[in-house]
Design a protein around this motif. Structure first.
Motif, short mmCIF file in Angstrom:
data_model
loop_
_atom_site.label_atom_id
_atom_site.label_comp_id
_atom_site.label_asym_id
_atom_site.label_seq_id
_atom_site.Cartn_x
_atom_site.Cartn_y
_atom_site.Cartn_z
N ASN A 16 0.86 -1.19 0.00
CA ASN A 16 0.00 0.00 0.00
C ASN A 16 0.89 1.23 0.00
O ASN A 16 1.99 1.20 0.57
N ILE A 17 0.44 2.30 -0.65
CA ILE A 17 1.16 3.57 -0.65
C ILE A 17 0.19 4.67 -0.21
O ILE A 17 -0.86 4.87 -0.84
N VAL A 18 0.53 5.33 0.88
CA VAL A 18 -0.24 6.49 1.35
C VAL A 18 0.37 7.73 0.71
O VAL A 18 1.54 8.04 0.93
N VAL A 19 -0.44 8.43 -0.10
CA VAL A 19 -0.01 9.62 -0.83
C VAL A 19 -0.69 10.84 -0.20
O VAL A 19 -1.92 10.91 -0.15
N SER A 20 0.10 11.77 0.27
CA SER A 20 -0.44 12.91 1.01
C SER A 20 -1.53 13.65 0.24
O SER A 20 -2.57 14.00 0.80
N GLY A 21 -1.30 13.89 -1.05
CA GLY A 21 -2.25 14.66 -1.83
C GLY A 21 -3.60 13.98 -1.99
O GLY A 21 -4.62 14.65 -2.17
N GLU A 22 -3.61 12.65 -1.91
CA GLU A 22 -4.87 11.93 -2.01
C GLU A 22 -5.68 12.04 -0.72
O GLU A 22 -6.90 12.13 -0.75
N LEU A 23 -4.97 12.04 0.41
CA LEU A 23 -5.66 12.12 1.71
C LEU A 23 -5.85 13.55 2.19
O LEU A 23 -6.62 13.80 3.11
N LYS A 24 -5.13 14.50 1.54
CA LYS A 24 -5.10 15.89 2.00
C LYS A 24 -4.59 15.99 3.44
O LYS A 24 -5.04 16.79 4.25
N LEU A 25 -3.63 15.12 3.71
CA LEU A 25 -2.86 15.12 4.96
C LEU A 25 -1.40 15.11 4.57
O LEU A 25 -1.07 14.64 3.48
N ILE A 26 -0.52 15.58 5.44
CA ILE A 26 0.88 15.69 5.02
C ILE A 26 1.82 15.47 6.20
O ILE A 26 1.50 15.87 7.34
N LYS A 27 2.92 14.79 5.94
CA LYS A 27 3.97 14.68 6.97
C LYS A 27 4.51 16.07 7.29
O LYS A 27 4.63 16.88 6.38
N PRO A 28 4.80 16.34 8.55
CA PRO A 28 4.84 15.45 9.71
C PRO A 28 3.58 15.43 10.56
O PRO A 28 3.66 15.10 11.75
N ASP A 29 2.40 15.75 10.01
CA ASP A 29 1.17 15.70 10.80
C ASP A 29 0.91 14.28 11.27
O ASP A 29 1.01 13.33 10.48
N ALA A 30 0.55 14.13 12.54
CA ALA A 30 0.32 12.80 13.10
C ALA A 30 -0.76 12.03 12.33
O ALA A 30 -0.68 10.81 12.19
#
Length: 207
Positions: free
Chosen positions: A131-145
């Motif tokens: 699985n790959i978690v892509v920030s732009g797809e979730l609208k979340l970004i590292k380093p956010d928990a």
């Protein structure tokens, strides 16, 4: 704890991505080019797209602010693939070795949802990830928990009883590793493939 899953960041670990690769073709003078990337098409601006802002909207915002730079601004995403020079062989070698050793592999990347499909289509080694978690797809970004929690949830689809301490995260940005460690993960700040491989072995990962 035994490491049961390895999570990779992509840029700087598995991919050589850098706006300089494109803008060297567009702005010959080193100082002028660096000024443009430090002041107009900045990393902070690009990060907004990694967090989910549409590329067209982001591009228009800058063109409205700096109309005399419109061709250079438009090139950023029109020719984005020219910033992606290709894989970093030593990092990919670690990935391949872990895959051969049947270690469950996962991706966690700050990347625009609109540009990531290009990488997926052109770099077959990405198929080795479960699985790959892509920030732009979730609208979340590292380093956010929240994005680490999302990644762990995806890992638990495959390994339902896994604990955070059984996951090791590899990233070239120290702050992203600090965030993972703060949530109980193991973390490796990727400085070189040799150091990363050594640290994995210290954690008991055989490959």
């Amino acid at each position: 704890m035994t490491i049961r899953a390895v999570v990779f960041d992509f840029g700087g670990v598995l991919f050589d991505w850098n706006p300089q690769h494109l803008y060297r073709k567009l702005i010959a003078d080193d100082q002028e080019r660096q000024w443009f990337l430090d002041n107009i098409c900045t990393q902070a601006w690009n990060t907004e797209q990694d967090a989910g802002r549409p590329l067209a909207e982001a591009t228009q915002i800058l063109i409205d602010q700096y109309p005399h730079h419109e061709p250079l601004i438009a090139a950023y995403y029109d020719r984005w693939h020219e910033m992606l020079r290709g894989p970093l062989p030593e990092g990919v070698a670690i990935l391949n070795a872990l895959h051969q050793a049947n270690m469950p592999l996962f991706g966690l990347t700050n990347w625009s949802a609109e540009t990531f499909p290009y990488a997926l289509a052109n770099y077959p080694f990405l198929r080795k990830f479960r699985n790959i978690v892509v920030s732009g797809e979730l609208k979340l970004i590292k380093p956010d928990a929240a994005i680490y929690h999302a990644s762990l949830s995806q890992i638990r689809v495959y390994l339902p009883d896994i604990q955070p301490g059984e996951v090791v995260f590899i990233d070239d940005v120290a702050g992203n590793i600090d965030a993972a460690i703060g949530l109980g993960w193991q973390g490796i700040h990727h400085v070189s493939a040799e150091q990363t491989a050594g640290r994995l072995r210290e954690l008991g990962v055989g490959f």
